[in-house]
Design a protein around this motif. Structure first.
Motif, short mmCIF file in Angstrom:
data_model
loop_
_atom_site.label_atom_id
_atom_site.label_comp_id
_atom_site.label_asym_id
_atom_site.label_seq_id
_atom_site.Cartn_x
_atom_site.Cartn_y
_atom_site.Cartn_z
N LEU A 172 3.88 12.53 1.28
CA LEU A 172 4.06 12.34 2.72
C LEU A 172 3.28 11.13 3.21
N CYS A 173 2.11 10.93 2.65
CA CYS A 173 1.28 9.79 3.06
C CYS A 173 2.01 8.48 2.77
N MET A 174 2.61 8.37 1.60
CA MET A 174 3.35 7.15 1.26
C MET A 174 4.57 6.98 2.16
N ALA A 175 5.26 8.10 2.43
CA ALA A 175 6.46 8.03 3.26
C ALA A 175 6.14 7.66 4.70
N GLN A 176 4.98 8.06 5.17
CA GLN A 176 4.60 7.82 6.56
C GLN A 176 3.50 6.75 6.68
N ALA A 177 3.42 5.89 5.69
CA ALA A 177 2.32 4.92 5.65
C ALA A 177 2.26 4.04 6.89
N GLY A 178 3.40 3.63 7.41
CA GLY A 178 3.41 2.76 8.59
C GLY A 178 2.76 3.38 9.81
N PRO A 179 3.26 4.52 10.28
CA PRO A 179 2.63 5.17 11.43
C PRO A 179 1.17 5.55 11.20
N LEU A 180 0.86 5.99 9.98
CA LEU A 180 -0.53 6.34 9.68
C LEU A 180 -1.43 5.12 9.75
N LEU A 181 -0.92 3.99 9.29
CA LEU A 181 -1.71 2.77 9.32
C LEU A 181 -1.99 2.34 10.76
N GLU A 182 -1.04 2.54 11.64
CA GLU A 182 -1.27 2.24 13.06
C GLU A 182 -2.38 3.13 13.62
N ARG A 183 -2.41 4.37 13.19
CA ARG A 183 -3.44 5.28 13.68
C ARG A 183 -4.83 4.85 13.21
N VAL A 184 -4.97 4.49 11.94
CA VAL A 184 -6.30 4.08 11.46
C VAL A 184 -6.70 2.74 12.08
N ALA A 185 -5.74 1.87 12.35
CA ALA A 185 -6.06 0.60 13.01
C ALA A 185 -6.58 0.86 14.42
N ALA A 186 -6.01 1.86 15.10
CA ALA A 186 -6.52 2.23 16.42
C ALA A 186 -7.96 2.73 16.31
N ASP A 187 -8.25 3.48 15.25
CA ASP A 187 -9.63 3.94 15.04
C ASP A 187 -10.57 2.76 14.80
N ILE A 188 -10.10 1.76 14.07
CA ILE A 188 -10.93 0.57 13.82
C ILE A 188 -11.24 -0.13 15.14
N ALA A 189 -10.24 -0.23 16.01
CA ALA A 189 -10.46 -0.88 17.30
C ALA A 189 -11.53 -0.15 18.10
N ARG A 190 -11.48 1.18 18.07
CA ARG A 190 -12.48 1.97 18.82
C ARG A 190 -13.87 1.81 18.22
N ASP A 191 -13.93 1.73 16.88
CA ASP A 191 -15.22 1.69 16.20
C ASP A 191 -15.86 0.31 16.17
N PHE A 192 -15.04 -0.75 16.12
CA PHE A 192 -15.59 -2.08 15.86
C PHE A 192 -15.33 -3.10 16.94
#
Length: 381
Positions: free
Chosen positions: A354-374
């Motif tokens: 599932l992670c591989m299949a949904q890599a795009g949306p998941l990557l957007e979520r972690v990028a949002a976390d990076i924005a909040r953290d850094f």
């Protein structure tokens, strides 16, 4: 900081592909979207990167090179269309485009007979287009022929005891008696050929091409032994010294062929690519660097793209964070590589499929976390 002003945030996204899920260009697009979800209007510069393996041409094209195509011979002898990149008199040629595993039908391997002939044809196409500097990215190959096929396509002749051409692939090298390199394309005398690879293995032996990389190309233990002996014999005919040189074992030994016969110069692939992609200039403009690849693991630390990006960024005093599908490095190892923190997609979706299949949306979520953290909002203007 000058007169109390705070430098505006500018993010450089320089990540490799997530193999099997997203290209490096798609990774950059998703990370950018996630960052701007939290910080609209954020200055983001994208520079997809590669380390010489598959995806190298795509990275060059994303950086402004022109995509060119040529009809070549595939690893099983089939006809196919392969791409290379050209800008001025500099070409980026990716051997996987012509001789890569991706050209084999699913479940089909040919460890003894797969040929690099098409890689030679692709190099010739770059020469015909006017290239005088060629970055030859090697990796992801389906072949273990020591580059014999490549050299044959460029005019070399490999003959058996009867004076007849030997067959394709590394297995046939056991029959080699005469190597005639006099017909090699003379333009290589005046061309700078850079062998760009993320591995520095020798041609043969316990750390050589057949032993280390043969099994992933379908080689049985018996095949590995046969290929190692055949390549050792091949090197005894062409020149054994180059067989021990760094990069000789890259991509089934095509590195050896390039070094011994085409006057190639070996450089770690990510260093070469960062140079030609203009990474240093982009790095100067950045306040935060985001790198990554599908799996951050021990291999990452040995010449893979994220390690090269992080090393260069750390030397420039820039913060680096990484995105990945899977994280198999300790915090200590990450820190040692110059990466402040890694954000694995598996933390959000633990099921690998599932992670591989949904890599795009998941990557957007972690990028949002990076924005909040850094990216503190005080710096965003």
């Amino acid at each position: 900081m000058t007169n109390g002003a705070v430098t505006a945030a500018r993010v450089l996204v320089a990540a490799d592909k997530f193999k099997g899920s997203l290209t490096a260009v798609q990774v950059a697009e998703r990370v950018t979207a996630g960052l701007r979800r939290v910080v609209p209007g954020l200055a983001v510069e994208t520079l997809p990167v590669a380390d010489g393996g598959d995806g190298t041409v795509a990275a060059a094209v994303a950086a402004g090179f022109e995509r060119r195509e040529a009809a070549v011979t595939g690893p099983l002898g089939e006809s196919l269309t392969a791409a290379y990149a050209l800008r001025g008199t500099t070409a980026v040629v990716e051997m996987a485009e012509a001789s890569g595993l991706q050209h084999l039908p699913e479940g089909v391997f040919a460890p003894l007979t797969a040929t690099t002939y098409g890689s030679g044809e692709l190099l010739r196409a770059a020469l015909d287009a006017g290239a005088r500097t060629i970055v030859f990215g090697v990796g992801g190959s389906a072949t273990t022929d020591g580059g014999a096929g490549m050299l044959a396509a460029l005019g070399a002749r490999f003959l058996d005891a009867d004076g007849k051409p030997i067959g394709p692939g590394g297995g046939a090298l056991k029959d080699l008696v005469t190597a005639d390199l006099s017909g090699l394309d003379a333009r290589f005398r005046d061309v700078e050929l850079v062998l760009a690879s993320d591995v520095d293995n020798p041609l043969t032996g316990p750390k050589g091409a057949p032993a280390v990389f043969g099994p992933q190309k379908g080689a049985t233990p018996e095949d590995v032994t046969a290929l190692d002996e055949a390549l050792a014999h091949y090197a005894s005919v062409l020149g054994p010294e180059a067989a021990e040189a760094p990069g000789a074992g890259a991509a089934g030994g095509i590195g050896y062929g390039a070094l011994v016969a085409l006057r190639a110069r070996f450089r770690p692939g990510i260093e070469v690519m960062l140079d030609i992609l203009g990474f240093g200039i982009a790095l100067d403009r950045a306040t935060l660097v985001i790198t990554g690849e599908g799996s951050l693991d021990e291999q990452t630390l040995h010449g893979k793209a994220p390690a090269g990006v992080a090393a260069a960024a750390r030397a420039a005093g820039k913060d680096v964070v990484a995105v990945c599908g899977r994280l198999a490095l300790t915090e200590e190892a990450l820190s040692g590589a110059g990466i402040t923190r890694a954000y694995p997609l598996l933390d959000l979706e633990p099921d690998p499929a599932l992670c591989m299949a949904q890599a795009g949306p998941l990557l957007e979520r972690v990028a949002a976390d990076i924005a909040r953290d850094f990216l503190p909002t005080a710096q965003l203007y």
